[in-house]
Design a protein around this motif. Structure first.
Motif, mmCIF file in Angstrom:
data_model
loop_
_atom_site.group_PDB
_atom_site.id
_atom_site.type_symbol
_atom_site.label_atom_id
_atom_site.label_comp_id
_atom_site.label_asym_id
_atom_site.label_seq_id
_atom_site.Cartn_x
_atom_site.Cartn_y
_atom_site.Cartn_z
ATOM 1 N N LEU A 45 0.711 -1.105 -0.182
ATOM 2 C CA LEU A 45 -0.052 -0.327 0.265
ATOM 3 C C LEU A 45 0.884 1.356 -0.342
ATOM 4 C CD1 LEU A 45 -3.104 0.710 2.003
ATOM 5 C CD2 LEU A 45 -1.778 2.165 1.666
ATOM 6 N N VAL A 46 0.819 2.450 -0.850
ATOM 7 C CA VAL A 46 1.745 3.393 -1.191
ATOM 8 C C VAL A 46 0.824 4.809 -0.879
ATOM 9 C CG1 VAL A 46 3.715 1.966 -2.700
ATOM 10 C CG2 VAL A 46 1.710 2.614 -3.572
ATOM 11 N N GLY A 47 -0.740 4.267 -1.426
ATOM 12 C CA GLY A 47 -1.229 5.587 -1.341
ATOM 13 C C GLY A 47 -2.531 5.463 -1.194
ATOM 14 N N LEU A 61 -10.505 15.371 -0.262
ATOM 15 C CA LEU A 61 -10.377 15.338 1.223
ATOM 16 C C LEU A 61 -9.174 15.272 1.972
ATOM 17 C CD1 LEU A 61 -14.057 14.588 3.225
ATOM 18 C CD2 LEU A 61 -13.007 16.579 1.897
ATOM 19 N N ASN A 62 -8.855 13.599 1.125
ATOM 20 C CA ASN A 62 -7.007 14.013 1.018
ATOM 21 C C ASN A 62 -6.601 12.960 0.365
ATOM 22 O OD1 ASN A 62 -5.076 12.082 2.583
ATOM 23 N ND2 ASN A 62 -6.076 12.085 3.991
ATOM 24 N N ILE A 63 -4.983 13.553 -0.559
ATOM 25 C CA ILE A 63 -4.449 12.399 -1.170
ATOM 26 C C ILE A 63 -3.249 12.411 -0.956
ATOM 27 C CG2 ILE A 63 -4.639 14.602 -2.559
ATOM 28 C CD1 ILE A 63 -4.758 12.579 -5.684
ATOM 29 N N THR A 64 -2.856 11.413 -0.892
ATOM 30 C CA THR A 64 -1.427 11.014 0.138
ATOM 31 C C THR A 64 -0.434 9.753 -0.641
ATOM 32 O OG1 THR A 64 -2.520 11.951 1.438
ATOM 33 C CG2 THR A 64 0.422 10.490 2.272
ATOM 34 N N VAL A 65 1.025 9.989 -0.914
ATOM 35 C CA VAL A 65 1.578 9.023 -1.793
ATOM 36 C C VAL A 65 2.350 8.699 -0.593
ATOM 37 C CG1 VAL A 65 3.426 8.622 -3.014
ATOM 38 C CG2 VAL A 65 0.659 9.211 -4.393
ATOM 39 N N ALA A 66 3.327 8.171 -0.273
ATOM 40 C CA ALA A 66 4.234 6.905 1.033
ATOM 41 C C ALA A 66 5.426 8.079 -0.092
ATOM 42 C CB ALA A 66 4.457 5.868 0.461
ATOM 43 N N PRO A 67 5.537 9.283 1.362
ATOM 44 C CA PRO A 67 7.161 10.104 1.178
ATOM 45 C C PRO A 67 8.045 9.612 -0.132
ATOM 46 C CG PRO A 67 6.055 10.532 3.150
ATOM 47 C CD PRO A 67 5.319 9.336 2.871
ATOM 48 N N ARG A 68 8.597 8.135 0.357
ATOM 49 C CA ARG A 68 10.020 8.298 -0.017
ATOM 50 C C ARG A 68 9.302 7.136 -2.053
ATOM 51 N NH1 ARG A 68 9.449 2.487 -0.760
ATOM 52 N NH2 ARG A 68 7.431 1.611 0.479
#
Length: 154
Positions: A45-47, A61-68
């Motif tokens: 799971l990466v995002g 509301l929220n959208i995120t990808v693992a920083p690395r």
């Protein structure tokens, strides 16, 4: 996204933000029936994203990808999925707020056809106070890449 994914989602959330969503924020979003999807690459799971359907609109509301793993096109892929959901549901507009200081995200959203249309002062908690949010939108009933401005009528 299911409740079983929340622990992994929360781990990414905590690495990505100084003021992350809580476990309860994700559980409540799932329980409310918001659009919530995860991005899994090679079994990891990466995002993820969470979006709320409203009357003729979709609010991201929220959208995120693992920083690395950022800067590899995964955020663009997630945003395209959000837009596709909105179009499939025949919604007119996609809305979001983004931290004024998050220049990379703002550039990505603009590249994907969103327009900056307003400012919400002191919207986000921040280290040492509050941070403004830039309000962005895009008309979902237009062909991808079609120009739009703050004065466009929907």
């Amino acid at each position: 996204m299911s409740t079983a994914d929340v622990a992994e989602v929360l781990a990414i959330e905590k690495t990505a933000y100084s003021h992350p969503w809580t476990h309860g924020n994700f559980i409540d979003s799932i329980a409310a029936g918001y659009l919530a999807e995860v991005l899994v690459v090679d079994g990891e799971l990466v995002g993820y994203f969470v979006a709320m359907v409203g009357v003729e609109e979709l609010h991201l509301l929220n959208i995120t990808v693992a920083p690395r793993l950022q800067r590899r096109g995964l955020g663009r892929l997630l945003l395209a999925a959000v837009q596709a959901h909105g179009r499939h549901l025949a919604l007119e507009t996609l809305w979001l707020e983004v931290r004024a200081g998050n220049h990379r995200a703002r550039a990505l959203y603009r590249d994907c056809g969103m327009a900056e249309i307003g400012l919400r002062r002191s919207y986000y908690p921040a280290v040492g106070g509050r941070e403004d949010a830039v309000v962005m939108r895009m008309a979902l009933n237009r062909a991808p890449g079609a120009a739009q401005g703050a004065g466009d009528a929907d």
